[in-house]
Motif scaffolding. Structure first.
Motif, short mmCIF file in Angstrom:
data_model
loop_
_atom_site.label_atom_id
_atom_site.label_comp_id
_atom_site.label_asym_id
_atom_site.label_seq_id
_atom_site.Cartn_x
_atom_site.Cartn_y
_atom_site.Cartn_z
N SER A 1 16.87 48.64 11.52
CA SER A 1 16.28 50.12 11.74
C SER A 1 15.68 50.78 10.74
O SER A 1 14.97 51.81 10.94
N GLY A 2 15.71 50.12 9.54
CA GLY A 2 15.01 50.85 8.55
C GLY A 2 13.46 50.64 8.36
O GLY A 2 12.91 51.33 7.59
N LEU A 3 13.15 49.64 9.02
CA LEU A 3 11.87 48.95 9.11
C LEU A 3 10.64 50.16 9.65
O LEU A 3 11.23 50.37 10.93
N THR A 4 9.91 50.74 9.01
CA THR A 4 9.29 51.98 9.74
C THR A 4 7.68 51.41 10.05
O THR A 4 7.15 51.87 11.11
N ASN A 5 7.30 50.74 9.29
CA ASN A 5 5.75 50.25 9.69
C ASN A 5 5.56 48.64 9.15
O ASN A 5 6.16 48.43 8.16
N VAL A 6 4.77 47.82 9.79
CA VAL A 6 4.40 46.58 9.60
C VAL A 6 3.00 46.26 9.44
O VAL A 6 2.21 46.70 10.57
N ASN A 7 2.55 45.64 8.71
CA ASN A 7 1.01 45.28 8.55
C ASN A 7 0.97 43.89 8.31
O ASN A 7 1.14 43.52 7.14
N ALA B 1 10.47 38.50 17.08
CA ALA B 1 10.40 38.76 15.83
C ALA B 1 10.73 40.19 15.32
O ALA B 1 11.53 40.50 14.17
N PHE B 2 10.61 41.26 15.96
CA PHE B 2 10.98 42.79 15.92
C PHE B 2 11.74 43.19 16.82
O PHE B 2 11.82 44.57 16.95
N ASP B 3 12.63 42.51 17.36
CA ASP B 3 13.36 42.92 18.54
C ASP B 3 14.44 43.87 17.87
O ASP B 3 14.83 43.78 16.95
N ASN B 4 14.41 45.12 18.67
CA ASN B 4 15.47 46.24 18.47
C ASN B 4 15.24 46.86 17.01
O ASN B 4 16.06 47.43 16.27
N CYS B 5 13.82 46.80 16.39
CA CYS B 5 13.86 47.62 15.29
C CYS B 5 13.50 49.08 15.61
O CYS B 5 12.18 49.54 15.77
N THR B 6 14.39 49.79 15.78
CA THR B 6 14.40 51.17 16.38
C THR B 6 13.57 52.05 15.60
O THR B 6 12.90 53.20 16.02
N GLY B 7 13.29 52.11 14.14
CA GLY B 7 12.79 52.90 13.27
C GLY B 7 11.49 52.58 13.13
O GLY B 7 10.58 53.24 12.53
N LEU B 8 10.81 51.40 13.81
CA LEU B 8 9.37 50.67 13.46
C LEU B 8 8.60 52.03 14.36
O LEU B 8 8.74 52.14 15.55
N THR B 9 7.66 52.39 13.87
CA THR B 9 6.84 53.46 14.34
C THR B 9 5.10 52.90 14.39
O THR B 9 4.54 53.35 15.22
N SER B 10 4.94 51.96 13.58
CA SER B 10 3.40 51.31 13.55
C SER B 10 3.54 50.18 13.28
O SER B 10 4.22 49.51 12.26
N VAL B 11 2.53 49.28 13.91
CA VAL B 11 2.29 47.93 13.46
C VAL B 11 1.05 47.40 13.63
O VAL B 11 0.11 48.41 14.43
#
Length: 107
Positions: free
Chosen positions: A4-10, A22-32
């Motif tokens: 849940s703490g992951l917010t963006n992924v490049n 890979a990013f299943d249920n990463c609810t804090g993710l806003t951008s990739v």
């Protein structure tokens, strides 16, 4: 997964495959950002990423193999940014076409 703490992924250009869930249920993710090097996205890769509202996708969607339900639970009213030359391909491509706001504005 479940971060849940992951917010963006490049995702780096060295990556060719995004694995199953890979990013299943990463609810804090806003951008990739998905680089042109990606040729495969596993099933449920972004499942239930309920905060994901921006995806920058560089690959040709016709050359990317996608598993089942890659974007299940992702808001489809977020913005999918793509290269202008692939805009119509994203609007037709399975799973990608579910997004209601696809913009061909990447360079």
């Amino acid at each position: 997964k479940y971060c849940s703490g992951l917010t963006n992924v490049n995702i780096p250009n060295s990556v060719i495959s995004i694995g199953y869930g890979a990013f299943d249920n990463c609810t804090g993710l806003t951008s990739v950002t998905i680089p042109n090097s990606v040729t495969s996205i596993g099933g449920y890769a972004f499942r239930d990423c309920s905060g994901l509202t921006r995806i920058d996708a560089y690959p040709n969607p016709e050359k990317v193999s996608t598993g089942a339900n890659v974007f299940y639970g992702v808001p489809k009213n977020g913005t999918l940014h793509v290269l202008p030359k692939y805009l119509s391909a994203y609007r037709r491509a399975s799973q990608w076409c579910e997004f209601t706001n696809i913009k061909g504005d990447l360079t």
